[in-house]
Design a protein around this motif. Structure first.
Motif, PDB file in Angstrom:
ATOM      1  N   LEU A   1      45.954  44.141  31.217  1.00  0.00           N
ATOM      2  CA  LEU A   1      47.259  44.279  32.064  1.00  0.00           C
ATOM      3  C   LEU A   1      46.773  45.100  33.136  1.00  0.00           C
ATOM      4  CD1 LEU A   1      50.143  44.738  29.799  1.00  0.00           C
ATOM      5  CD2 LEU A   1      50.088  42.884  31.676  1.00  0.00           C
ATOM      6  N   ALA A   2      45.989  46.122  32.946  1.00  0.00           N
ATOM      7  CA  ALA A   2      45.295  47.036  34.144  1.00  0.00           C
ATOM      8  C   ALA A   2      44.371  46.141  35.352  1.00  0.00           C
ATOM      9  CB  ALA A   2      44.111  47.996  33.407  1.00  0.00           C
ATOM     10  N   ASP A   3      43.969  45.142  34.817  1.00  0.00           N
ATOM     11  CA  ASP A   3      43.337  44.241  35.727  1.00  0.00           C
ATOM     12  C   ASP A   3      44.193  43.191  36.379  1.00  0.00           C
ATOM     13  OD1 ASP A   3      40.648  45.268  35.394  1.00  0.00           O
ATOM     14  OD2 ASP A   3      40.138  43.767  33.750  1.00  0.00           O
ATOM     15  N   CYS A   4      45.392  42.972  35.859  1.00  0.00           N
ATOM     16  CA  CYS A   4      46.333  42.179  36.479  1.00  0.00           C
ATOM     17  C   CYS A   4      47.388  42.900  37.419  1.00  0.00           C
ATOM     18  CB  CYS A   4      47.163  41.265  35.250  1.00  0.00           C
ATOM     19  SG  CYS A   4      46.062  40.381  34.276  1.00  0.00           S
ATOM     20  N   TYR A   5      47.367  44.131  37.411  1.00  0.00           N
ATOM     21  CA  TYR A   5      48.288  44.932  38.269  1.00  0.00           C
ATOM     22  C   TYR A   5      48.415  44.611  39.565  1.00  0.00           C
ATOM     23  CZ  TYR A   5      50.171  49.100  40.654  1.00  0.00           C
ATOM     24  OH  TYR A   5      50.781  49.883  41.330  1.00  0.00           O
ATOM     25  N   ARG A   6      47.093  44.503  40.234  1.00  0.00           N
ATOM     26  CA  ARG A   6      46.878  43.943  41.254  1.00  0.00           C
ATOM     27  C   ARG A   6      46.439  42.410  41.165  1.00  0.00           C
ATOM     28  NH1 ARG A   6      45.282  47.501  46.261  1.00  0.00           N
ATOM     29  NH2 ARG A   6      45.717  49.636  45.715  1.00  0.00           N
ATOM     30  N   SER A   7      46.769  41.643  42.319  1.00  0.00           N
ATOM     31  CA  SER A   7      46.533  40.379  42.228  1.00  0.00           C
ATOM     32  C   SER A   7      46.216  39.807  43.788  1.00  0.00           C
ATOM     33  CB  SER A   7      47.375  39.435  41.408  1.00  0.00           C
ATOM     34  OG  SER A   7      48.887  39.510  42.066  1.00  0.00           O
ATOM     35  N   PRO A   8      45.317  38.857  44.082  1.00  0.00           N
ATOM     36  CA  PRO A   8      44.581  38.149  43.061  1.00  0.00           C
ATOM     37  C   PRO A   8      43.110  39.111  42.549  1.00  0.00           C
ATOM     38  CG  PRO A   8      43.786  37.438  45.182  1.00  0.00           C
ATOM     39  CD  PRO A   8      45.247  38.281  45.184  1.00  0.00           C
ATOM     40  N   ASP A   9      42.716  40.115  43.203  1.00  0.00           N
ATOM     41  CA  ASP A   9      41.756  41.011  42.899  1.00  0.00           C
ATOM     42  C   ASP A   9      42.161  42.089  42.342  1.00  0.00           C
ATOM     43  OD1 ASP A   9      39.850  43.400  43.807  1.00  0.00           O
ATOM     44  OD2 ASP A   9      38.804  41.376  43.765  1.00  0.00           O
ATOM     45  N   PRO A  10      41.818  42.629  41.210  1.00  0.00           N
ATOM     46  CA  PRO A  10      42.436  43.523  40.538  1.00  0.00           C
ATOM     47  C   PRO A  10      42.125  45.143  40.915  1.00  0.00           C
ATOM     48  CG  PRO A  10      40.086  43.071  39.424  1.00  0.00           C
ATOM     49  CD  PRO A  10      40.406  41.994  40.488  1.00  0.00           C
ATOM     50  N   VAL A  11      40.927  45.212  42.431  1.00  0.00           N
ATOM     51  CA  VAL A  11      41.048  46.489  42.849  1.00  0.00           C
ATOM     52  C   VAL A  11      41.706  46.531  44.207  1.00  0.00           C
ATOM     53  CG1 VAL A  11      39.183  47.960  43.887  1.00  0.00           C
ATOM     54  CG2 VAL A  11      38.759  46.778  41.629  1.00  0.00           C
ATOM     55  N   THR A  12      41.385  45.305  44.978  1.00  0.00           N
ATOM     56  CA  THR A  12      41.937  45.354  46.417  1.00  0.00           C
ATOM     57  C   THR A  12      43.094  44.731  46.499  1.00  0.00           C
ATOM     58  OG1 THR A  12      40.408  43.533  47.041  1.00  0.00           O
ATOM     59  CG2 THR A  12      39.929  45.839  47.339  1.00  0.00           C
ATOM     60  N   GLY A  13      43.576  43.690  45.548  1.00  0.00           N
ATOM     61  CA  GLY A  13      44.876  42.768  45.632  1.00  0.00           C
ATOM     62  C   GLY A  13      46.184  43.520  45.795  1.00  0.00           C
ATOM     63  N   LYS A  14      47.155  42.612  46.030  1.00  0.00           N
ATOM     64  CA  LYS A  14      48.523  43.045  46.219  1.00  0.00           C
ATOM     65  C   LYS A  14      48.916  43.675  44.899  1.00  0.00           C
ATOM     66  CE  LYS A  14      53.181  41.497  47.397  1.00  0.00           C
ATOM     67  NZ  LYS A  14      53.796  41.601  46.177  1.00  0.00           N
ATOM     68  N   ARG A  15      49.559  44.684  44.948  1.00  0.00           N
ATOM     69  CA  ARG A  15      50.315  45.397  43.778  1.00  0.00           C
ATOM     70  C   ARG A  15      51.602  44.597  43.425  1.00  0.00           C
ATOM     71  NH1 ARG A  15      48.876  50.125  46.716  1.00  0.00           N
ATOM     72  NH2 ARG A  15      47.698  51.309  45.553  1.00  0.00           N
ATOM     73  N   ASN A  16      51.795  44.570  42.132  1.00  0.00           N
ATOM     74  CA  ASN A  16      52.973  43.942  41.573  1.00  0.00           C
ATOM     75  C   ASN A  16      53.860  45.049  40.712  1.00  0.00           C
ATOM     76  OD1 ASN A  16      52.453  41.060  42.239  1.00  0.00           O
ATOM     77  ND2 ASN A  16      50.593  41.581  41.004  1.00  0.00           N
ATOM     78  N   TYR A  17      55.093  45.237  40.995  1.00  0.00           N
ATOM     79  CA  TYR A  17      55.748  46.336  40.774  1.00  0.00           C
ATOM     80  C   TYR A  17      56.544  46.063  39.323  1.00  0.00           C
ATOM     81  CZ  TYR A  17      54.564  47.765  45.313  1.00  0.00           C
ATOM     82  OH  TYR A  17      53.630  48.215  46.268  1.00  0.00           O
TER      83      TYR A  17
END
Length: 505
Positions: free
Chosen positions: A88-104
């Motif tokens: 889940l920690a990697d899926c918090y941002r998408s599509p990239d786990p570091v620079t992707g868009k946050r999902n709240y």
């Protein structure tokens, strides 16, 4: 005099424009207030979220499984919970786990990574679990309130006196309190309840552990075995199997922090943390919402999850194993209300009062998202209805204006009453905890995190990683099914022998 108001009072939206006067340096990369949380604060909130009423049944669960399987199952659930939290920690941002868009919210993450009907399935699983927890908390709180009355009866009249007391009046009292609290229109005004609930949770868990240590150190003769309750001595072979399944469900419930819908908001003062709740499909990954974006939130969250789950597991192993050592194969389903302890009666009373207070706040934490979901849908469908959208301000002396909404008053009162009636029908602590744990563990803790990770990482079908993740998911599904079956069988058996005016369940 009352005046008609039109206002959205359910939640405070986290809109960048809401931060009046904020400058660019005070905003994060998504326009929200600068996140100040660290892995230490996130770990503290994970521990607070996980430790709850599930700890009360761990001694009984270990008694059913024994010294070998009991701790092993605890460790297995611990590992699975930690592992899926890292996904889940990697899926918090998408599509990239570091620079992707946050999902709240959890549903936002499912929508971003899976989409389609799985978003609706996620919502269904979350809301059904929330309603079930509301019912379970009504049961548990009433049992604890009854235990206070019985404890004083035993202290006054001796341990051999029956001291039977009906749970029903206490369920009605609990429901009455919840009807009042449920009318608070804005959930953020309930943050103080969450703080009190967390303190109470640690208090009664620590008291139970301390009493177990004292009882075990007292040297009383109890019978413990490597395989738990003994077939032919304690239970029949069939009952052993069903109890084993229920014990697995109880342990799953104790680790179900993936369904504890917690939003942690860092206030303007870094030293103050407000614990609240935003929407029903949040997950523990929402702890990211307070984490600084440097270093990357997924790495910080993984570290926080490791510390949080490890600490909780140590506490659970102590409670379960020390409780089993204290009571042996006769461990009660709830070691604070099953009267494995009689003295000191005042300490037992204090622990049960803490449980009741904790669940008063916890009930609101879990039912408010259900309230918000229904009310938001109804406002969207019938925006012109004054019954649904109209709010009236009443001046309350010394408290200021209080807003009343007719639909909110009727709907929330009905919800509390219905959950209380269901609780009166199924007032069985262990069986209901096991059923909740079984129902929520696989879809919310295992299935969605694994499926989202597979989709985000674009793992090829039948690759090594894809295959073993699927095997883990299917294995956990089987565990959830057998745990649910054991809990349902227990509910059926208890209903056959249930005496409404007894609190011995």
């Amino acid at each position: 005099m009352a005046r008609e108001m039109q206002k959205n009072s359910m939640f405070i939206e986290q809109d960048p424009e809401a931060y009046n006067g904020s400058t660019g340096k005070n905003l994060d990369d998504d326009g929200r207030a600068k996140r100040t949380g660290t892995w230490l604060t996130a770990s503290a909130h994970i521990i607070t979220s996980v430790i709850g009423s599930g700890v009360l049944s761990l001694a009984w669960s270990i008694a059913q499984l024994g010294w070998v399987a009991g701790p092993a199952v605890l460790m297995a659930f611990s590992f699975i919970t930690y592992f899926t939290s890292t996904l889940l920690a990697d899926c918090y941002r998408s599509p990239d786990p570091v620079t992707g868009k946050r999902n709240y919210t959890y549903m936002d993450v499912v929508r971003a990574n899976l989409g389609g009907r799985k978003v609706q399935l996620c919502g269904l699983a979350q809301y059904v679990n929330l309603v079930g927890i509301s019912i379970g908390y009504t049961i548990t709180s009433s049992i604890s309130m009854v235990a206070v009355k019985r404890s004083n009866c035993f202290h006054k009249n001796g341990h051999d006196v029956k001291c039977h007391t009906s749970n029903y009046p206490f369920m009605i009292i609990f429901a009455g309190i919840q009807i009042l609290l449920s009318q608070i229109p804005n959930f953020h005004k309930l943050s103080w309840l969450s703080i009190i609930a967390a303190i109470m949770s640690f208090a009664y868990s620590s008291i139970g552990l301390g009493l177990s240590v004292a009882k075990a150190a007292g040297g009383g003769h109890v019978r413990t075995t490597l395989t738990g309750v003994t077939v032919g001595v304690d239970v029949s072979a069939q009952e052993k199997v069903w109890r084993t399944f229920r014990a697995i469900g109880d342990i799953a419930f104790a680790y179900a922090y993936s369904t504890v819908l917690v939003e942690i908001q860092a206030s303007d003062d870094d030293s103050v943390i407000s614990i609240g709740l935003h929407e029903a499909c949040m997950h523990v990954y929402n702890l990211h919402d307070t984490l600084k974006s440097s270093p990357p939130e997924n790495k910080v969250m993984k570290r926080a999850s490791l510390l949080g789950v490890s600490t909780t597991t140590l506490f659970y192993v102590l409670c379960g194993c020390v409780g089993y050592a204290a009571f042996g194969n006769d461990a009660p389903g709830n070691f604070l209300t099953g009267f494995g302890f009689y003295e000191p009666f005042w300490l037992i009373d204090l622990a049960n009062v803490c449980i009741a207070i904790h669940l008063v706040g916890a009930y609101q934490v879990f039912c408010q998202p259900v309230f918000g979901f229904v009310e938001k849908k109804c406002k969207k469908k019938w925006p012109e209805s004054k019954f649904i959208t109209g709010e009236y301000a009443i001046d309350v002396p010394f408290c200021g204006a209080y807003y009343i909404n007719s639909f909110r008053l009727v709907w929330r009162t009905a919800y509390v009453i219905v959950t209380a009636v269901i609780a009166m029908t199924f007032p069985f602590f262990n069986e209901f905890l096991g059923l909740l744990g079984a129902a929520s563990f696989w879809p919310l803790t295992v299935y969605f995190p694994i499926e989202m990770y597979i989709a985000q990482a674009k793992l090829p079908k039948f690759s090594f990683t894809w295959t073993w993740l699927k095997i883990l998911s299917w294995a956990c599904l089987i565990v959830s099914i057998v745990a649910a079956a054991g809990s349902i069988q227990g509910l059926i058996q208890d209903l056959k022998t249930y005496k409404p005016f007894s609190s011995d369940q």
